[in-house]
Design a protein around this motif. Sequence first.
Motif, PDB file in Angstrom:
ATOM      1  N   GLY A  43     -28.909  22.131 -17.882  1.00 13.33           N
ATOM      2  CA  GLY A  43     -29.593  23.482 -17.441  1.00 13.33           C
ATOM      3  C   GLY A  43     -30.893  23.471 -17.985  1.00 13.33           C
ATOM      4  N   GLN A  44     -31.416  22.228 -18.764  1.00  8.43           N
ATOM      5  CA  GLN A  44     -32.801  22.411 -19.289  1.00  8.43           C
ATOM      6  C   GLN A  44     -33.614  22.102 -18.123  1.00  8.43           C
ATOM      7  N   HIS A  45     -34.907  22.035 -18.100  1.00  9.65           N
ATOM      8  CA  HIS A  45     -35.873  21.676 -16.960  1.00  9.65           C
ATOM      9  C   HIS A  45     -37.117  20.753 -17.842  1.00  9.65           C
ATOM     10  N   LEU A  46     -37.742  20.104 -16.977  1.00  9.33           N
ATOM     11  CA  LEU A  46     -39.061  19.536 -17.435  1.00  9.33           C
ATOM     12  C   LEU A  46     -40.278  19.884 -16.774  1.00  9.33           C
ATOM     13  N   ASP A  47     -41.181  19.436 -17.192  1.00 10.69           N
ATOM     14  CA  ASP A  47     -42.673  19.626 -16.464  1.00 10.69           C
ATOM     15  C   ASP A  47     -43.283  18.297 -15.694  1.00 10.69           C
ATOM     16  N   VAL A  48     -43.472  18.285 -14.442  1.00 15.34           N
ATOM     17  CA  VAL A  48     -43.977  17.165 -13.982  1.00 15.34           C
ATOM     18  C   VAL A  48     -45.514  17.350 -13.557  1.00 15.34           C
ATOM     19  N   ARG A  49     -46.394  16.406 -13.648  1.00 15.23           N
ATOM     20  CA  ARG A  49     -47.778  16.508 -13.633  1.00 15.23           C
ATOM     21  C   ARG A  49     -48.283  15.403 -12.710  1.00 15.23           C
ATOM     22  N   LEU A  50     -48.880  15.696 -11.484  1.00 15.22           N
ATOM     23  CA  LEU A  50     -49.807  14.874 -10.682  1.00 15.22           C
ATOM     24  C   LEU A  50     -51.196  14.957 -10.910  1.00 15.22           C
ATOM     25  N   THR A  51     -51.884  13.759 -10.782  1.00 19.22           N
ATOM     26  CA  THR A  51     -53.141  13.658 -11.119  1.00 19.22           C
ATOM     27  C   THR A  51     -53.924  13.112  -9.768  1.00 19.22           C
ATOM     28  N   ALA A  52     -54.832  13.766  -9.106  1.00 21.16           N
ATOM     29  CA  ALA A  52     -55.540  13.171  -8.078  1.00 21.16           C
ATOM     30  C   ALA A  52     -56.717  12.207  -8.292  1.00 21.16           C
ATOM     31  N   ASP A  53     -57.286  11.397  -7.310  1.00 20.18           N
ATOM     32  CA  ASP A  53     -58.203  10.436  -7.414  1.00 20.18           C
ATOM     33  C   ASP A  53     -59.422  11.041  -8.197  1.00 20.18           C
ATOM     34  N   ASP A  54     -59.576  12.352  -8.003  1.00 19.99           N
ATOM     35  CA  ASP A  54     -60.647  12.905  -8.306  1.00 19.99           C
ATOM     36  C   ASP A  54     -60.783  13.599  -9.634  1.00 19.99           C
ATOM     37  N   GLY A  55     -59.696  13.287 -10.416  1.00 20.80           N
ATOM     38  CA  GLY A  55     -59.104  13.922 -11.648  1.00 20.80           C
ATOM     39  C   GLY A  55     -58.421  15.331 -11.624  1.00 20.80           C
ATOM     40  N   TYR A  56     -58.260  15.860 -10.420  1.00 18.45           N
ATOM     41  CA  TYR A  56     -57.601  17.294 -10.410  1.00 18.45           C
ATOM     42  C   TYR A  56     -56.238  16.874 -10.900  1.00 18.45           C
ATOM     43  N   ARG A  57     -55.572  17.911 -11.638  1.00 18.09           N
ATOM     44  CA  ARG A  57     -54.088  18.058 -12.045  1.00 18.09           C
ATOM     45  C   ARG A  57     -53.539  19.311 -11.643  1.00 18.09           C
ATOM     46  N   ALA A  58     -52.307  18.799 -11.339  1.00 19.00           N
ATOM     47  CA  ALA A  58     -51.328  20.086 -10.933  1.00 19.00           C
ATOM     48  C   ALA A  58     -49.955  19.595 -11.691  1.00 19.00           C
TER      49      ALA A  58
END
Length: 246
Positions: A43-58
């Motif tokens: 039932g728990q969750h986690l955070d996923v992070r993506l980093t673009a080539d220009d440094g932008y993160r989501a």
Amino acid sequence: MERTAVRRRLSWQVATVADVRRETATARTIVLDVPDWPGHLAGQHLDVRLTADDGYRASRSYSIASAWTGTTIELTVESVPDGEVSPYLVDVLKPGDPLELRGPVGGWFVWKPEQEGPVQLIGGGSGVVPLRAMLQAHTSSTTPFRLLYSVRRPTSVIYVDDLRDLAASDNVHVSLVYTREAPAGETRVGRIDAETIEQLAFTPADEPTTYVCGPTPFVETVADLLVAAGHDPARIRTERFGPTGG
């Protein structure tokens, strides 16, 4: 407010994609090898992070789709139109790729094998994901489980094979409700309503712990139906997600 458990201090770590499985036209399961994963509760969750080539993160939060076995963890992600993260996870990510994540997070919307009493699971669309983790954790338990799963049409069902196997279990009852199109032989098409709750869910007298997960309108409607049917609000646990699936 959802996901209100106090977060311990978490650090980002790099997992490796071990495998991917297509679940539906818009969803797939990602199997991750996480060497330093501390384990998690169903039932728990986690955070996923993506980093673009220009440094932008989501970053986005995703429910963990599997019970902890000491080896890998699974995420099941449904692609959101115009999303920043989910389209990449569903359509681009491949075995061998790295993926940044941190977790696990959450302590309220979880099931533990030592809990007493029957368990009612109610999911809408990809809201079935954390419920699947609970069903996996339940395999060594004799606790009665019921899953009520609302989907648009047969092709929208996530975990088709898993649900078929679960339906044959002595301690798990699986019911699907189709809101747009039902399979041949299924006469009912419509949303979960008071009659559905009465016919397919545990009764208030059974004193179940109920877990409801899905889009916010779905969760609010189902929770209201359960309370109106006489279920104890203190035994209803909800997890909801917005348009971004975060």
